[in-house]
Write a protein that holds these residues in place. Structure first.
Motif, PDB file in Angstrom:
ATOM      1  N   THR A 171       1.027  -1.592   0.237  1.00  0.00           N
ATOM      2  CA  THR A 171       0.137  -0.408   0.247  1.00  0.00           C
ATOM      3  C   THR A 171       0.604   1.421  -0.115  1.00  0.00           C
ATOM      4  O   THR A 171       0.506   2.321  -0.050  1.00  0.00           O
ATOM      5  CB  THR A 171      -0.900   0.321   1.289  1.00  0.00           C
ATOM      6  N   GLY A 172       1.938   1.109  -0.001  1.00  0.00           N
ATOM      7  CA  GLY A 172       2.924   2.074  -0.297  1.00  0.00           C
ATOM      8  C   GLY A 172       2.759   3.345   1.093  1.00  0.00           C
ATOM      9  O   GLY A 172       2.668   4.514   0.813  1.00  0.00           O
ATOM     10  N   GLY A 173       2.460   3.186   2.265  1.00  0.00           N
ATOM     11  CA  GLY A 173       1.808   3.311   3.507  1.00  0.00           C
ATOM     12  C   GLY A 173       0.519   4.435   3.667  1.00  0.00           C
ATOM     13  O   GLY A 173       0.541   5.105   4.186  1.00  0.00           O
ATOM     14  N   MET A 174      -0.200   3.836   2.540  1.00  0.00           N
ATOM     15  CA  MET A 174      -1.630   4.543   2.328  1.00  0.00           C
ATOM     16  C   MET A 174      -2.183   3.650   4.463  1.00  0.00           C
ATOM     17  O   MET A 174      -2.122   2.791   4.266  1.00  0.00           O
ATOM     18  CB  MET A 174      -2.337   3.819   1.582  1.00  0.00           C
ATOM     19  N   PRO A 175      -2.785   4.119   4.156  1.00  0.00           N
ATOM     20  CA  PRO A 175      -3.536   3.805   5.267  1.00  0.00           C
ATOM     21  C   PRO A 175      -4.018   2.914   5.584  1.00  0.00           C
ATOM     22  O   PRO A 175      -5.351   3.164   3.992  1.00  0.00           O
ATOM     23  CB  PRO A 175      -4.181   5.227   6.540  1.00  0.00           C
ATOM     24  N   SER A 176      -4.852   1.844   6.683  1.00  0.00           N
ATOM     25  CA  SER A 176      -5.462   1.113   6.224  1.00  0.00           C
ATOM     26  C   SER A 176      -7.396   1.866   6.265  1.00  0.00           C
ATOM     27  O   SER A 176      -8.086   0.514   6.278  1.00  0.00           O
ATOM     28  CB  SER A 176      -5.403  -0.504   7.119  1.00  0.00           C
ATOM     29  N   THR A 177      -7.179   2.187   7.908  1.00  0.00           N
ATOM     30  CA  THR A 177      -8.941   3.273   8.141  1.00  0.00           C
ATOM     31  C   THR A 177      -8.219   4.485   7.819  1.00  0.00           C
ATOM     32  O   THR A 177      -7.243   5.312   7.702  1.00  0.00           O
ATOM     33  CB  THR A 177      -8.853   2.399   9.026  1.00  0.00           C
ATOM     34  N   VAL A 178      -9.746   5.197   6.938  1.00  0.00           N
ATOM     35  CA  VAL A 178      -9.627   6.671   7.715  1.00  0.00           C
ATOM     36  C   VAL A 178     -11.463   6.815   7.777  1.00  0.00           C
ATOM     37  O   VAL A 178     -11.655   6.126   8.302  1.00  0.00           O
ATOM     38  CB  VAL A 178      -9.451   7.264   6.244  1.00  0.00           C
ATOM     39  N   ILE A 179     -10.910   7.950   8.777  1.00  0.00           N
ATOM     40  CA  ILE A 179     -12.307   8.385   8.980  1.00  0.00           C
ATOM     41  C   ILE A 179     -13.431   9.367   7.979  1.00  0.00           C
ATOM     42  O   ILE A 179     -12.378  10.536   7.878  1.00  0.00           O
ATOM     43  CB  ILE A 179     -12.664   9.441  10.464  1.00  0.00           C
ATOM     44  N   ALA A 180     -14.199   9.300   8.190  1.00  0.00           N
ATOM     45  CA  ALA A 180     -15.515   9.920   6.923  1.00  0.00           C
ATOM     46  C   ALA A 180     -16.221  10.611   7.304  1.00  0.00           C
ATOM     47  O   ALA A 180     -17.199   9.672   8.451  1.00  0.00           O
ATOM     48  CB  ALA A 180     -15.768   8.709   6.085  1.00  0.00           C
ATOM     49  N   LYS A 181     -16.128  12.095   7.357  1.00  0.00           N
ATOM     50  CA  LYS A 181     -17.225  12.894   8.401  1.00  0.00           C
ATOM     51  C   LYS A 181     -18.320  13.426   7.224  1.00  0.00           C
ATOM     52  O   LYS A 181     -17.197  14.666   6.390  1.00  0.00           O
ATOM     53  CB  LYS A 181     -16.498  14.043   8.952  1.00  0.00           C
ATOM     54  N   ALA A 227      -8.008  23.095   5.367  1.00  0.00           N
ATOM     55  CA  ALA A 227      -7.466  22.982   3.618  1.00  0.00           C
ATOM     56  C   ALA A 227      -6.383  24.174   4.620  1.00  0.00           C
ATOM     57  O   ALA A 227      -5.442  24.555   3.821  1.00  0.00           O
ATOM     58  CB  ALA A 227      -8.768  23.881   3.541  1.00  0.00           C
ATOM     59  N   ASP A 228      -7.175  25.456   5.142  1.00  0.00           N
ATOM     60  CA  ASP A 228      -5.971  26.480   5.106  1.00  0.00           C
ATOM     61  C   ASP A 228      -5.943  26.866   6.770  1.00  0.00           C
ATOM     62  O   ASP A 228      -4.505  28.034   6.972  1.00  0.00           O
ATOM     63  CB  ASP A 228      -6.976  27.776   4.421  1.00  0.00           C
ATOM     64  N   LEU A 229      -6.261  26.681   8.098  1.00  0.00           N
ATOM     65  CA  LEU A 229      -5.757  27.140   9.226  1.00  0.00           C
ATOM     66  C   LEU A 229      -5.306  26.469   9.908  1.00  0.00           C
ATOM     67  O   LEU A 229      -4.453  26.935  10.916  1.00  0.00           O
ATOM     68  CB  LEU A 229      -7.464  27.972   9.639  1.00  0.00           C
ATOM     69  N   CYS A 266      -6.608  15.222   7.489  1.00  0.00           N
ATOM     70  CA  CYS A 266      -7.246  16.145   7.071  1.00  0.00           C
ATOM     71  C   CYS A 266      -6.225  14.765   5.330  1.00  0.00           C
ATOM     72  O   CYS A 266      -5.430  15.432   4.824  1.00  0.00           O
ATOM     73  CB  CYS A 266      -7.916  16.865   5.910  1.00  0.00           C
ATOM     74  N   HIS A 267      -7.579  13.961   4.350  1.00  0.00           N
ATOM     75  CA  HIS A 267      -6.590  13.190   3.362  1.00  0.00           C
ATOM     76  C   HIS A 267      -6.817  13.708   2.068  1.00  0.00           C
ATOM     77  O   HIS A 267      -6.627  14.187   0.815  1.00  0.00           O
ATOM     78  CB  HIS A 267      -6.670  12.249   3.426  1.00  0.00           C
ATOM     79  N   ALA A 268      -7.996  14.593   2.681  1.00  0.00           N
ATOM     80  CA  ALA A 268      -9.326  14.794   1.102  1.00  0.00           C
ATOM     81  C   ALA A 268     -10.203  15.460   1.479  1.00  0.00           C
ATOM     82  O   ALA A 268     -11.167  15.388   2.969  1.00  0.00           O
ATOM     83  CB  ALA A 268      -9.636  13.814   0.060  1.00  0.00           C
ATOM     84  N   SER A 269     -10.942  16.172   0.991  1.00  0.00           N
ATOM     85  CA  SER A 269     -12.837  17.148   1.497  1.00  0.00           C
ATOM     86  C   SER A 269     -13.251  17.562  -0.423  1.00  0.00           C
ATOM     87  O   SER A 269     -12.105  18.076  -0.678  1.00  0.00           O
ATOM     88  CB  SER A 269     -11.732  18.581   1.573  1.00  0.00           C
TER      89      SER A 269
END
Length: 325
Positions: free
Chosen positions: A31-41, A65-67, A78-81
């Motif tokens: 997986t090249g260090g990609m997480p096996s789990t994430v939290i989706a909000k 994103a900015d602060l 945060c991996h994505a939004s």
């Protein structure tokens, strides 16, 4: 990296949005260090509630994103939004902080935990202390105006009436709501000696506690520029039992003040910090009444708001002479 399967499990106790642990299966065994789990909000609930919460959802997406890179408070990565143009739909993919566990607002926290959160909050407040650039960001931040006061006063009393009708309040709790309605407008626009970026809903339901005692602050939907002790007053008056707050309040305030100094804040005395703490106590009933109106009614939520109001009422009675009659 291709994800071939996702298993979602609800986590947390969010009042305005839902969170899910996503177990990820990748096409490649490496997986090249990609997480096996994430939290989706993400936004949940009926359309009208999501529309009501659109501003809060924009706040949280903008924070990550900015602060977040501009402050030193511990937060999840945060991996994505993404967020819809209306703001009523959003998704955040955040680090899974397990084995850290969420605080329990109803049970309350220990004085040691409250101190750790207050010290972490100094890492939020100090980097943007009296930072005028906060008022120029694309998120649309501004210090409250008289128009904001008029708007809040127009909606606060009806919300307070709904709150009173929903709960069987004691005489002192009812007096706290009356005090809120009578004073919130003036309090909102009163000149402050300092402002910074504040969390706005800093309580232990919004904190993850690691096995080593480390804290991570989550749920950044209510960020605003404001008087920094609003966060600390809300934290201590709603997340500690009354006995623990009375016995440890001064020591925790001193811990917070030392942390501010450690982050480079000078010319702000402990006496001023204490005065700002007392003047900020209105934050507690304000967030309780507004939060109750904004959230989907649940059994746990109703218990939580009652416990928080009971603790906040005691703090106001202790520290604000004549507030409750």
């Amino acid at each position: 990296m291709e994800v071939t399967a996702v298993h979602a499990t609800p986590v947390g106790s969010g009042q305005m949005a839902g969170s899910f642990r996503l177990d990820l299966t990748y096409a490649d065994a490496v997986t090249g260090g990609m997480p096996s789990t994430v939290i989706a909000k993400l936004a949940t609930g009926p359309a009208e509630q999501r529309e009501f919460g659109a501003g809060a959802f924009r706040n949280e997406v903008q924070f990550y994103a900015d602060l977040a890179p501009t402050v030193r408070v511990p937060t999840p990565r945060c991996h994505a939004s993404t967020i819809s143009p209306s703001g009523a739909e959003f998704v955040l993919l955040l680090d899974d902080l397990a084995p850290a566990v969420q605080g329990d607002q109803i049970t309350g926290c220990t004085p040691e935990q409250a101190s750790a959160v207050a010290v972490a909050a100094a890492g939020l407040h100090a980097p943007r202390w009296d930072d005028d650039s906060l008022l120029d960001t694309e998120i649309g931040f501004a210090l409250p105006t008289d128009d904001d006061r008029v708007l809040m006063e127009s909606v606060l009393e009806p919300m307070a009436d709904i709150f009173r009708a929903r709960f069987d309040l004691t005489a002192s709790e009812s007096a706290t709501v009356d005090w809120l309605v009578a004073n919130a407008g003036t309090w909102l626009v009163a000149p402050q000696r300092h402002f910074t970026l504040i969390h706005g809903d800093l309580r232990i339901d919004n904190v993850m506690f690691g096995p080593d005692g480390a804290v991570t602050v989550i749920d950044w939907q209510t960020i605003v520029p404001g008087q920094p002790l609003r966060d600390i007053a809300f934290l201590l008056s709603t997340s500690l039992t009354v006995a623990d707050r009375r016995a440890n309040e001064d020591a925790i305030l001193a811990d917070y003040h030392r942390a501010l100094v450690g982050h480079g804040i000078s010319g702000y005395t402990m006496q001023e910090c204490r005065e700002d703490y007392v003047s900020a106590l209105l934050q507690a009933p304000l967030i309780i009444v507004f939060g109750c109106a904004a959230a989907q009614p649940t059994e746990r939520g109703d218990r939580m708001f009652r416990v928080m109001l009971d603790r906040a009422t005691a703090a106001i009675g202790d520290l604000v002479p004549d507030a409750l009659g």
